[in-house]
Design an enzyme around this catalytic site. Structure first.
Site, PDB file in Angstrom:
ATOM      1  N   SER A   1       0.508  -1.065  -0.177  1.00  0.00           N
ATOM      2  CA  SER A   1       0.033   0.070   0.024  1.00  0.00           C
ATOM      3  C   SER A   1       0.821   1.238  -0.178  1.00  0.00           C
ATOM      4  CB  SER A   1      -1.082   0.168   1.027  1.00  0.00           C
ATOM      5  OG  SER A   1      -2.207   0.511   1.050  1.00  0.00           O
TER       6      SER A   1
ATOM      7  N   GLU B   1       9.582   5.513 -10.382  1.00  0.00           N
ATOM      8  CA  GLU B   1       9.369   5.900 -11.870  1.00  0.00           C
ATOM      9  C   GLU B   1       9.458   7.155 -12.283  1.00  0.00           C
ATOM     10  OE1 GLU B   1       6.253   2.056 -12.364  1.00  0.00           O
ATOM     11  OE2 GLU B   1       5.585   4.464 -12.148  1.00  0.00           O
TER      12      GLU B   1
ATOM     13  N   LYS C   1      -1.674  -4.150  -2.719  1.00  0.00           N
ATOM     14  CA  LYS C   1      -1.870  -3.443  -2.613  1.00  0.00           C
ATOM     15  C   LYS C   1      -2.729  -2.049  -3.207  1.00  0.00           C
ATOM     16  CE  LYS C   1      -5.335  -1.654   1.023  1.00  0.00           C
ATOM     17  NZ  LYS C   1      -6.017  -0.222   0.602  1.00  0.00           N
TER      18      LYS C   1
END
Length: 473
Positions: free
Chosen positions: A303, A314, A328
């Protein structure tokens, strides 16, 4: 990889933390109440009819609160979403405590050994438990006169916790002595991270983040400032077994490592992007980390941890090292009913900066490094003594652990070699030399395995290697 069990050394950490921290996810702080509109009554007529029929015609007296609670739980369960659920008063309190930066209690962490709660580690410094003289391995036989054997760990913890200034009496067994200790509860801070310099690399600071609670962003900034003063020129952020926490905290923390304007996370409902969060001084207060960084993750990183790792991977090209994360990809909001019960409900999907939804897939690390196989073995039994002549999976795990600790054992049979290895182990660790593995010996073996895993942490070693190479370029 995701089907593997929790790594053994992290199992120990998770087991200890359960007395303070439970649950995980990405949560939006939301204090609005939940009401039922009158126009919905016709749609719920069948529910009302069933409720009245059960009250009036069931062969035994029915508690109305039980029916109502069951109906509320049933509606959320019908969605088949494990992260949407109705929380009763006690469950709502547990969720709130798990995300808080402090709690009111005595400051001792517990585990269950032979169905009895036992102090698992040294009490929090300056806490009521420390001042009362509680020690590691103290068994708690009673809480305010009520026996603890047979209770769940959570039940014991809840009975010990209480408002600051109130008192609780614990009946303690220490070795062959039993005595009562009266403790005045206090406010106990929950540190969500641990920061220290690497023992062998004087320019690397390591920060292990256990959860994203109410104060984690502030704690992270303070930790980085402290490590910088101690000589840190690069950082390892360890998110292994971190179950998540507040969205606001992970946004602020990720922003510290990104340039303003870079994407942290995107949000989606009904397959439409409805918003995104980008790095900015509004989130991080102008505090930035420009030094080289590596992030550690594993199958228990979930999460909010995945949001942080994905944002750095990224948007900032930070290396993420370890195994695939939990997967999640949803955000929950918590709404109160006004009677201290709550609705925890999924309200959005979250996507990585590149637009990937990692739900049930996990985030793939930049560099894959796994724990050794023995790290995934289950703990040794505490309610059964392993002895010569036995053949079982537990014995096979015991032989594996002993082999890791440099004893010549193998197979799934407790043979002469196993017995001698256990005696040698007991002798070197000042335990009674029985040649059998009872709960006490099992715990010490597990602690030694934990030490071994920490000394040969291949994920961490890879992060050090990456940062060291980067500093030389």
């Amino acid at each position: 990889m995701q089907n593997k069990q929790i790594p053994f050394h992290r199992y120990i950490i998770s087991l200890i933390c359960v007395a303070v921290i439970s649950g995980g996810g990405v949560y939006i702080a939301n204090n609005s109440g939940v009401t039922l509109a009158s126009e919905e009554e016709d749609e719920l007529q069948k529910v009302h009819t069933l409720y009245r029929t059960l009250q009036e015609d069931y062969y035994q007296k029915v508690d109305k609160d039980t029916l109502i609670e069951g109906a509320l739980k049933g509606m959320t369960e019908a969605l088949n979403d494990p992260y949407t659920t109705y929380l009763g008063k006690e469950e709502a309190e547990q969720l709130s405590n798990s995300l808080a930066d402090s709690f009111e209690g005595i400051g001792a962490t517990l585990t269950l050994v032979d169905n009895l709660p036992e102090v698992a580690q040294a009490p929090v410094k300056d806490s009521p438990a420390e001042k009362a003289g509680l020690k590691v391995h103290d068994k708690i036989l009673k809480v305010d006169g009520k026996e603890t054997i047979g209770q769940t760990l959570n039940e014991v913890v809840q009975s010990i916790r209480g408002e600051k200034g109130t008192q609780v009496t614990l009946t303690i067994q220490r070795a062959d002595k039993t005595f009562d200790v009266e403790i005045t509860r206090g406010k106990i801070p929950i540190a969500s991270l641990i920061a220290e310099m690497d023992e062998n690399q004087p320019t690397i600071g390591k920060i292990q983040i256990a959860s994203f609670n109410e104060s984690t962003a502030r704690e992270l900034q303070e930790a980085i400032e402290k490590l910088r003063k101690e000589g840190a020129q690069s950082f390892i952020i360890d998110l292994r077994q971190n179950p998540g926490g507040y969205l606001s905290q992970v946004e602020a923390m990720a922003s510290m490592f990104l340039e303003d304007g870079q994407t942290i996370v995107q949000f989606e409902t009904d397959d439409q992007i409805v918003g995104s969060s980008k790095a900015s001084s509004d989130l991080d207060g102008g505090f930035k980390v420009t030094e080289p960084v590596a992030v550690l993750v594993d199958g228990g990183s979930a999460s909010a941890s995945e949001i942080f790792a994905a944002a750095l991977k990224e948007s900032a090209n930070v290396p993420v090292i370890g195994t695939k994360t939990f997967g999640k990809g949803t955000v929950q909001a918590v709404n109160g009913f006004g009677d201290q019960s709550e609705l925890k409900m999924t309200v959005q999907k979250w996507l990585t900066p590149s637009g990937e939804w990692i739900n049930e897939k996990g985030l793939k690390p930049t560099i894959e490094v796994d724990f050794p196989e023995y790290a995934y073995l289950p703990p040794l039994p505490k309610n059964e003594t392993l002895k010569k002549g036995m053949t079982s999976e537990d014995v096979e795990n015991l032989n594996t652990f002993l082999h890791v600790l440099a004893y010549q054992t193998e197979g799934n049979t407790f043979n002469d070699a196993t017995e001698q290895a256990v005696k040698d182990f007991q002798s070197s660790n000042k335990l009674k030399e029985t040649g059998e593995v009872d709960a006490e010996t099992a715990v010490v073996i597990e602690l030694k395995i934990t030490d071994q895993l920490r000394k040969s942490d291949q994920m961490y070693e890879k992060a050090v290697e990456v940062l060291t190479k980067e500093s030389k370029q």
